[in-house]
Design a protein around this motif. Structure first.
Motif, PDB file in Angstrom:
ATOM      1  N   ARG A 140      -0.409   4.265  -3.679  1.00 22.61           N
ATOM      2  CA  ARG A 140      -0.935   5.302  -4.597  1.00 22.61           C
ATOM      3  C   ARG A 140      -0.185   6.619  -4.400  1.00 22.61           C
ATOM      4  O   ARG A 140       0.199   7.261  -5.373  1.00 22.61           O
ATOM      5  CB  ARG A 140      -2.451   5.475  -4.359  1.00 22.61           C
ATOM      6  CG  ARG A 140      -3.097   6.595  -5.154  1.00 22.61           C
ATOM      7  CD  ARG A 140      -3.099   6.289  -6.645  1.00 22.61           C
ATOM      8  NE  ARG A 140      -3.599   7.414  -7.421  1.00 22.61           N
ATOM      9  CZ  ARG A 140      -2.828   8.385  -7.901  1.00 22.61           C
ATOM     10  NH1 ARG A 140      -1.520   8.392  -7.676  1.00 22.61           N
ATOM     11  NH2 ARG A 140      -3.354   9.350  -8.620  1.00 22.61           N
ATOM     12  N   ASN A 144       6.089   4.158  -5.153  1.00 21.73           N
ATOM     13  CA  ASN A 144       5.456   3.424  -6.255  1.00 21.73           C
ATOM     14  C   ASN A 144       6.376   3.311  -7.473  1.00 21.73           C
ATOM     15  O   ASN A 144       5.913   3.248  -8.605  1.00 21.73           O
ATOM     16  CB  ASN A 144       4.114   4.058  -6.638  1.00 21.73           C
ATOM     17  CG  ASN A 144       4.217   5.569  -6.795  1.00 21.73           C
ATOM     18  OD1 ASN A 144       5.226   6.073  -7.271  1.00 21.73           O
ATOM     19  ND2 ASN A 144       3.165   6.278  -6.383  1.00 21.73           N
ATOM     20  N   HIS A 147       5.562   0.255  -9.650  1.00 26.96           N
ATOM     21  CA  HIS A 147       4.134   0.035  -9.880  1.00 26.96           C
ATOM     22  C   HIS A 147       3.691   0.317 -11.324  1.00 26.96           C
ATOM     23  O   HIS A 147       4.508   0.524 -12.210  1.00 26.96           O
ATOM     24  CB  HIS A 147       3.340   0.823  -8.837  1.00 26.96           C
ATOM     25  CG  HIS A 147       3.504   0.252  -7.457  1.00 26.96           C
ATOM     26  ND1 HIS A 147       4.692   0.329  -6.762  1.00 26.96           N
ATOM     27  CD2 HIS A 147       2.647  -0.427  -6.659  1.00 26.96           C
ATOM     28  CE1 HIS A 147       4.558  -0.282  -5.599  1.00 26.96           C
ATOM     29  NE2 HIS A 147       3.324  -0.749  -5.506  1.00 26.96           N
ATOM     30  N   ALA A 148       2.359   0.351 -11.496  1.00 28.25           N
ATOM     31  CA  ALA A 148       1.773   0.343 -12.848  1.00 28.25           C
ATOM     32  C   ALA A 148       1.828   1.711 -13.524  1.00 28.25           C
ATOM     33  O   ALA A 148       1.781   2.753 -12.871  1.00 28.25           O
ATOM     34  CB  ALA A 148       0.314  -0.128 -12.754  1.00 28.25           C
ATOM     35  N   TRP A 152      -4.266   1.186 -14.038  1.00 31.31           N
ATOM     36  CA  TRP A 152      -4.418   1.185 -12.584  1.00 31.31           C
ATOM     37  C   TRP A 152      -5.676   1.942 -12.182  1.00 31.31           C
ATOM     38  O   TRP A 152      -6.262   2.669 -12.996  1.00 31.31           O
ATOM     39  CB  TRP A 152      -3.178   1.766 -11.902  1.00 31.31           C
ATOM     40  CG  TRP A 152      -2.675   3.096 -12.387  1.00 31.31           C
ATOM     41  CD1 TRP A 152      -1.717   3.300 -13.337  1.00 31.31           C
ATOM     42  CD2 TRP A 152      -3.094   4.398 -11.955  1.00 31.31           C
ATOM     43  NE1 TRP A 152      -1.506   4.643 -13.518  1.00 31.31           N
ATOM     44  CE2 TRP A 152      -2.344   5.354 -12.692  1.00 31.31           C
ATOM     45  CE3 TRP A 152      -4.010   4.859 -11.022  1.00 31.31           C
ATOM     46  CZ2 TRP A 152      -2.493   6.723 -12.520  1.00 31.31           C
ATOM     47  CZ3 TRP A 152      -4.164   6.233 -10.845  1.00 31.31           C
ATOM     48  CH2 TRP A 152      -3.419   7.143 -11.596  1.00 31.31           C
ATOM     49  N   CYS A 156      -5.952   0.623  -6.479  1.00 29.14           N
ATOM     50  CA  CYS A 156      -4.746  -0.230  -6.521  1.00 29.14           C
ATOM     51  C   CYS A 156      -3.906   0.097  -7.747  1.00 29.14           C
ATOM     52  O   CYS A 156      -4.432   0.203  -8.862  1.00 29.14           O
ATOM     53  CB  CYS A 156      -5.145  -1.696  -6.535  1.00 29.14           C
ATOM     54  SG  CYS A 156      -3.756  -2.848  -6.644  1.00 29.14           S
ATOM     55  N   VAL A 157      -2.594   0.244  -7.523  1.00 22.94           N
ATOM     56  CA  VAL A 157      -1.669   0.574  -8.622  1.00 22.94           C
ATOM     57  C   VAL A 157      -0.599  -0.529  -8.783  1.00 22.94           C
ATOM     58  O   VAL A 157       0.464  -0.295  -9.357  1.00 22.94           O
ATOM     59  CB  VAL A 157      -1.001   1.948  -8.397  1.00 22.94           C
ATOM     60  CG1 VAL A 157      -2.025   3.070  -8.435  1.00 22.94           C
ATOM     61  CG2 VAL A 157      -0.233   1.994  -7.061  1.00 22.94           C
ATOM     62  N   THR A 159       1.385  -4.070  -9.896  1.00 23.92           N
ATOM     63  CA  THR A 159       1.619  -4.793 -11.149  1.00 23.92           C
ATOM     64  C   THR A 159       1.540  -6.296 -10.909  1.00 23.92           C
ATOM     65  O   THR A 159       1.805  -6.787  -9.806  1.00 23.92           O
ATOM     66  CB  THR A 159       3.016  -4.498 -11.732  1.00 23.92           C
ATOM     67  OG1 THR A 159       3.995  -4.791 -10.741  1.00 23.92           O
ATOM     68  CG2 THR A 159       3.133  -3.057 -12.187  1.00 23.92           C
ATOM     69  N   HIS A 267      -1.611  -4.359 -13.921  1.00 24.54           N
ATOM     70  CA  HIS A 267      -2.122  -5.385 -13.005  1.00 24.54           C
ATOM     71  C   HIS A 267      -2.295  -6.723 -13.719  1.00 24.54           C
ATOM     72  O   HIS A 267      -2.652  -7.735 -13.116  1.00 24.54           O
ATOM     73  CB  HIS A 267      -3.487  -4.883 -12.483  1.00 24.54           C
ATOM     74  CG  HIS A 267      -4.017  -5.535 -11.255  1.00 24.54           C
ATOM     75  ND1 HIS A 267      -5.004  -6.499 -11.291  1.00 24.54           N
ATOM     76  CD2 HIS A 267      -3.735  -5.349  -9.945  1.00 24.54           C
ATOM     77  CE1 HIS A 267      -5.314  -6.869 -10.057  1.00 24.54           C
ATOM     78  NE2 HIS A 267      -4.551  -6.199  -9.211  1.00 24.54           N
TER      79      HIS A 267
END
Ligand code: FAD
Ligand code: SF4
Length: 328
Positions: A140, A144, A147-148, A152, A156-157, A159, A267
């Motif tokens: 987070r 990252n 990541h998303a 998100w 949790c972030v 993918t 996610h």
């Protein structure tokens, strides 16, 4: 690697019963994700129920559509004439993933259930709510970049890393699962994976012990005008930074309907109904595609290191739609 019991299931119902009876048991298919996670001490099952001898690898025509066995390999699925002819988007998505050797081992059921590639999830020295609920999310406020940007939560972030599911969503597939009592239910692919919310340890909406038996593809009008575009750090053997499953149904030079599903941004596979609404009834043109791309990314919420995914996502959507419509 920790010790575990190995059981070879004799039939699908016995497999589902064996896993349902033990909260620490897991199904084993190709093993290309699960065994890696066990070696890294991320997954710690005390029993593996081997599915590989089960007769669940048939790929066959059903009322207008196609049913794909959960244990058919990714290679068998991508190369099957029924898939190549009627669902080329799925072939492209599968071939965009992993490597030839991995696709020869990887099964369709296992592919849907592969776990995130967040580096904190793999590193047992780091906090991770998905691996150990309540420990925090290392990504987070950490690294990252992968990541998303959609959906998100503070918990949790990560993918979802798979490719196949993005194409399956554009094709409106459903996942057929069977429980320990032999009862079957069908889950639309868009409801199969989930957003992290407060329970990121749950990747999907399967119950423990439910066995994926098949993926059902309905008849599709998208075969002629579809394209899977995957943007990644290397040309092969890498997970998506952004992927786009684009599918168009055209009426001459007008877009009758479309599907735009993004991978590598959330996610779960992320369907952009905003892009689809922007395309509906519009002429087939780069201008229409740019409008759809703007609509798709307008509500993105990037993290500290992945704002690049917003512009990348727009460009990837335009390019995928140009390819799908044969304008490029
Ligand atoms: C180096 C590398 C690169 C990769 N690159 C990509 C990529 O770019 N794109 C991509 O999409 N994938 C990629 N993958 C992931 C790969 O596609 C998956 O590991 C594979 O599809 C998993 O299938 P499997 O049969 O080996 O599953 P397994 O590892 O056997 O199982 C995975 C999970 O699914 C469960 N499971 C398996 N079958 C069933 C079933 N029928 N019912 C219920 N539960 C089941 C298992 O219990 C386990 O939890 C990569 C993997 C590696 C190692
Ligand atoms: S993003 Fe999700 S998987 Fe990654 S560290 Fe945070 S909780 Fe774990």
């Amino acid at each position: 690697m920790r010790p575990f019991r190995y059981v070879r299931a004799s039939d699908p119902n016995a497999a589902a019963r064996a896993v349902a009876a033990n909260p620490q048991a897991k199904f084993l298919a190709g093993g290309t994700n699960l065994l890696d996670l066990m070696k890294e001490d991320v997954e710690r099952p005390d029993e593996l129920v081997d599915l590989t001898r089960l007769k669940l690898s048939e790929i066959k025509q059903t009322n207008g559509g196609v049913s794909i066995g959960a244990l058919a390999t990714n290679t068998e699925t991508a190369n099957h004439p029924l898939i190549r002819q009627s669902y080329p988007l799925l072939t492209q998505a599968i071939v965009a993933g992993a490597s030839a050797q991995l696709r020869n081992m990887a099964t369709n059921g296992g592919n849907l259930l592969q776990r995130t590639r967040c580096q904190y999830f793999y590193d047992t020295a780091m906090p991770c709510n998905k691996r150990e609920p309540g420990t925090g999310c290392g990504a987070r406020e950490g690294l990252n970049r992968m990541h998303a940007i959609f959906g998100w939560s503070e918990k949790c972030v990560a993918t979802y890393p798979g490719d196949m599911a993005n194409a399956l969503y554009a094709l409106e597939a459903a996942v057929r699962v069977r429980d320990a009592g032999g009862r079957e239910r069908t889950i639309p692919i868009g409801e199969f994976h989930r957003l992290p919310g407060d329970t990121p340890e749950k990747d999907n909406n399967l119950q423990h012990g439910e066995l994926i038996v098949a993926i059902e593809l309905p008849k599709s009008n998208f075969a002629k005008s579809s394209y899977y575009l995957k943007v990644r750090d290397r040309a092969s053997y890498a997970f998506a930074l952004v992927a786009v499953a684009a599918a168009l149904e055209l009426d001459g030079g007008t877009i009758r309907q479309s599907r735009v599903v993004l991978g590598g941004v959330a996610h779960k596979p992320w369907r952009s109904r905003e892009a689809e609404a922007a395309l509906s009834g519009r002429p087939v043109s780069e201008e229409s595609f740019r409008g759809a791309a703007e609509a798709a990314l307008q509500d993105a919420k990037p993290l500290a290191h992945n704002a690049y995914k917003v512009e990348l996502g727009k460009r990837a959507i335009v390019r995928a739609l140009l390819r799908a419509s044969k304008l490029a």
